[in-house]
Design a protein around this motif. Structure first.
Motif, short mmCIF file in Angstrom:
data_model
loop_
_atom_site.label_atom_id
_atom_site.label_comp_id
_atom_site.label_asym_id
_atom_site.label_seq_id
_atom_site.Cartn_x
_atom_site.Cartn_y
_atom_site.Cartn_z
N ARG A 15 3.01 -4.82 1.01
CA ARG A 15 4.19 -4.65 1.85
C ARG A 15 3.84 -4.37 3.31
NH1 ARG A 15 8.41 -0.32 -0.22
NH2 ARG A 15 9.62 -0.01 1.68
N TYR A 16 2.87 -3.51 3.53
CA TYR A 16 2.58 -3.08 4.91
C TYR A 16 1.39 -3.78 5.54
CZ TYR A 16 6.11 0.39 4.07
OH TYR A 16 7.32 0.98 3.79
N ASP A 17 0.67 -4.57 4.73
CA ASP A 17 -0.47 -5.30 5.27
C ASP A 17 -0.52 -6.68 4.61
OD1 ASP A 17 -2.82 -5.66 6.80
OD2 ASP A 17 -4.09 -4.93 5.17
N GLY A 18 0.63 -7.36 4.67
CA GLY A 18 0.80 -8.61 3.93
C GLY A 18 -0.28 -9.64 4.20
N ASN A 19 -0.72 -9.75 5.47
CA ASN A 19 -1.74 -10.76 5.77
C ASN A 19 -3.15 -10.16 5.73
OD1 ASN A 19 -1.74 -9.17 7.96
ND2 ASN A 19 -1.06 -10.71 9.43
N ALA A 20 -3.25 -8.91 5.26
CA ALA A 20 -4.54 -8.21 5.09
C ALA A 20 -5.31 -8.04 6.40
CB ALA A 20 -5.41 -8.89 4.02
N GLU A 21 -4.60 -8.09 7.50
CA GLU A 21 -5.29 -7.95 8.80
C GLU A 21 -5.93 -6.57 8.94
OE1 GLU A 21 -2.70 -8.63 12.13
OE2 GLU A 21 -4.36 -8.33 13.57
N TYR A 22 -5.19 -5.57 8.49
CA TYR A 22 -5.71 -4.20 8.60
C TYR A 22 -6.97 -4.02 7.75
CZ TYR A 22 -6.17 0.82 8.31
OH TYR A 22 -6.69 2.08 8.35
N VAL A 23 -6.86 -4.44 6.49
CA VAL A 23 -7.99 -4.27 5.57
C VAL A 23 -9.21 -5.05 6.07
CG1 VAL A 23 -8.70 -5.21 3.33
CG2 VAL A 23 -6.81 -3.59 3.45
N ARG A 24 -8.97 -6.24 6.59
CA ARG A 24 -10.11 -7.06 7.03
C ARG A 24 -10.69 -6.55 8.35
NH1 ARG A 24 -8.02 -13.07 5.79
NH2 ARG A 24 -6.18 -12.26 6.84
N THR A 25 -9.89 -5.80 9.10
CA THR A 25 -10.42 -5.20 10.33
C THR A 25 -11.41 -4.09 9.99
OG1 THR A 25 -8.41 -5.70 11.54
CG2 THR A 25 -9.78 -3.93 12.42
N TRP A 26 -11.02 -3.25 9.03
CA TRP A 26 -11.86 -2.08 8.73
C TRP A 26 -12.90 -2.34 7.65
CZ3 TRP A 26 -12.81 1.63 11.91
CH2 TRP A 26 -11.91 1.83 12.96
N LEU A 27 -12.75 -3.47 6.93
CA LEU A 27 -13.76 -3.83 5.93
C LEU A 27 -14.26 -5.23 6.27
CD1 LEU A 27 -11.80 -2.65 2.74
CD2 LEU A 27 -13.56 -1.36 3.97
N PRO A 28 -15.12 -5.34 7.28
CA PRO A 28 -15.55 -6.68 7.71
C PRO A 28 -16.21 -7.48 6.59
CG PRO A 28 -16.76 -4.92 8.89
CD PRO A 28 -15.71 -4.26 8.07
N GLU A 29 -16.73 -6.81 5.58
CA GLU A 29 -17.35 -7.53 4.46
C GLU A 29 -16.32 -8.35 3.69
OE1 GLU A 29 -16.98 -4.27 4.93
OE2 GLU A 29 -17.21 -3.09 3.11
N LEU A 30 -15.01 -8.05 3.88
CA LEU A 30 -13.96 -8.81 3.20
C LEU A 30 -13.24 -9.77 4.16
CD1 LEU A 30 -12.34 -5.97 1.00
CD2 LEU A 30 -14.30 -7.42 0.47
#
Ligand SMILES: Cc1cc2nc3c(=O)[nH]c(=O)nc-3n(C[C@H](O)[C@H](O)[C@H](O)COP(=O)(O)OP(=O)(O)OC[C@H]3O[C@@H](n4cnc5c(N)ncnc54)[C@H](O)[C@@H]3O)c2cc1C
Length: 485
Positions: free
Chosen positions: A423-438
């Motif tokens: 819901r809050y990170d639909g395009n996973a931009e946040y997760v991919r910013t802080w987990l560059p391995e993903l």
């Protein structure tokens, strides 16, 4: 009176600081002092340090700025190291002070320290305490603090209807200090911080990170600059309520929290600026909402005056009996951002690296710890106490207790972190910013890397257990058990 000591605590500002203003008004000469108490660099009873390096850096910068402001008005800031109940009375005696002026804070440890200082003062020296850190003054509450409602909404409605926010008091124009004072050195980060080893290497403050939402430079000047940028230059207040659940960038929320926690900004001064913005730009639900959030902040402060030490017990203020787990290894994986659940790990890595995490992130990682892992919520609160640049005792422990279901809400507040991530990170931009391995994974896999099959792992170059941790539990099953949200 001739002389007053001004003991600065979490009120590191000159504008709207009634402690300073009243002392300057009443005494011919003032002796402003900040004391670095060694107990602040100790460990909490749960392991983490009481103050980590992010907040230590912020405090150091805030002290530098406060000293500069006091000097601009002819004053000075004395810096001393030692226990407050030794240093403040000694200084009062040495400067022949008639009174000590200080901010009063609601939490148990802070009150104990205040009492120890008062009890240590030489005979005849008055102790003048001022309540200075909330939007509404404690003496203006329609219901006395010891009988206020434990639920936010009725409390807020009552206060909004019947209480005026007091006007901020101006900074003193001129400050006179004794001639013969020894100013002392601004404490180093090491002197202000405990040893924050729990979060792994990331918790070391080794320079700025361009992914950080803000550099969080400490001090009243930087705090006022932040308000200027957010309200006036960027014109973001008009959309605050719509953007406040964001997670990336400087302007989805105000980022005032660290300035409020150290007292670099006063909520009354922010209130006045909101009203001015409403007059000069726009008045809408979004502009009101910032005051609504400041009311939440007040609510926890007053709740702490009411309930005191009960806020630090496992059962909380409502005495809820829950079986909490004390699994150190699981806790360490959470703290280090290595649970294998990207939305949790990204948030914890942001916290460890920068000292900040969005409100949305905080609710999710807290819920993950207390609901999915059932680990003692006080371990999480103590870890946040170490890491947060904006740590405030009432806001932190109050929100954690709330999230753990032992505080100011009797509803089950648990979050389904997988749904929240979608819901809050639909395009996973946040997760991919802080987990560059993903970073190369498509959004659906960036939130659920355990769903990759062998061929996809090879294609995207992500091997669980090597590039990114394997899930520490079966998250899909756990959230199916817990259900909803
Ligand atoms: C588990 C948990 C721990 C928290 N620990 C802290 C803490 O130690 N210190 C802290 O200041 N906030 C804490 N918060 C509240 C909130 O997350 C932060 O205040 C907010 O994210 C700071 O960003 P901001 O200044 O941009 O907030 P904005 O959204 O711009 O809000 C404006 C101000 O309102 C106040 N505020 C907003 N939400 C809350 C809230 N839920 N409770 C109390 N005050 C609030 C803050 O002073 C904030 O600066 C915590 C929340 C959770 C869920």
């Amino acid at each position: 009176m001739d002389t007053a000591v001004v003991w600065f605590r979490d009120d590191l500002r000159v504008t709207d600081n009634p402690v300073l203003a009243d002392a300057v008004d009443r005494a011919e000469t003032v002796v402003p002092v900040y004391v670095t108490d060694p107990r602040r660099r100790g460990d909490s009873e749960y392991g983490p340090a009481k103050r980590g390096r992010h907040r230590a850096r912020f405090r150091r910068e805030s002290l530098q700025d406060l000293r500069a402001s006091l000097r601009d008005s002819g004053g000075e800031l004395l810096l001393r190291d030692g226990t407050v109940e030794t240093v403040v009375p000694e200084l009062a005696a040495a400067s022949d002070a008639n009174a000590v002026f200080a901010q009063t804070k609601p939490a148990t440890e802070e009150i104990e320290r205040e009492h120890a200082v008062r009890d240590g003062l030489p005979a005849g020296v008055d102790f003048e305490r001022r309540w200075t850190h909330t939007l509404y003054h404690i003496n203006d509450l329609p219901t006395p603090y010891d009988s206020i409602d434990d639920t936010f909404t009725p409390w807020r409605k009552e206060v909004e209807q019947s209480t005026e926010v007091r006007d901020p008091v101006p900074a003193p124009a001129e400050i006179t200090v004794p001639d013969d004072i020894e100013a002392g050195e601004i404490p180093t980060v090491d002197a202000l911080a405990g040893d924050d080893r729990t979060g792994g290497d990331d918790s070391r403050d080794d320079g700025p990170d361009d992914r950080a939402v803000l550099p969080f430079e400490g001090g009243e000047t930087a705090g006022k600059g932040r308000l200027e940028a957010y309200f006036w230059e960027g014109d973001h207040l008009r959309e605050y309520k719509q953007t406040r659940n964001g997670m990336l960038g400087a302007d989805y929320s105000s980022k005032f929290s660290a300035y409020l926690a150290a007292g670099c900004l006063s909520p009354r001064w922010i209130h006045r600026e909101v009203r001015r913005y409403e007059d000069e730009r726009v008045s809408n639900e979004d502009t009101y909402w910032l005051l609504f959030e400041l009311a939440w902040r007040d609510f926890f402060q007053f709740q702490f005056v009411k309930h005191g030490g009960d806020f630090f017990t496992a059962d909380g203020i409502r005495g809820v009996d829950k079986e909490w787990q004390h699994d150190r290894e699981a806790f360490q994986r959470w703290a280090a951002g290595e649970t294998g659940l990207p939305f949790v790990d990204a948030n914890m890595r942001e916290l460890n690296r920068t000292g900040y995490m969005s409100n949305r992130g905080r609710q999710n990682v807290a819920s993950f710890l207390v609901d999915a892992l059932e680990i003692d919520w006080r371990w999480g609160a103590a870890y946040f106490e170490q890491q947060l640049v904006d740590y405030d005792v009432a806001s932190n422990w109050g929100n954690w207790a709330y999230q753990a279901g032992v505080g100011n809400d009797s509803r089950d507040n648990h979050f389904n972190v997988l749904s929240q991530a979608d819901r809050y990170d639909g395009n996973a931009e946040y997760v991919r910013t802080w987990l560059p391995e993903l970073a190369d994974l498509p959004p659906e896999y960036a939130h659920r890397p355990w769903q990759l099959d062998d061929a996809e792992r090879a294609e995207y170059g992500v091997e669980l257990g090597i590039d990114y941790p394997r899930p520490m539990i079966d998250f899909e099953q756990r959230y199916a058990e817990l259900g909803r949200r």
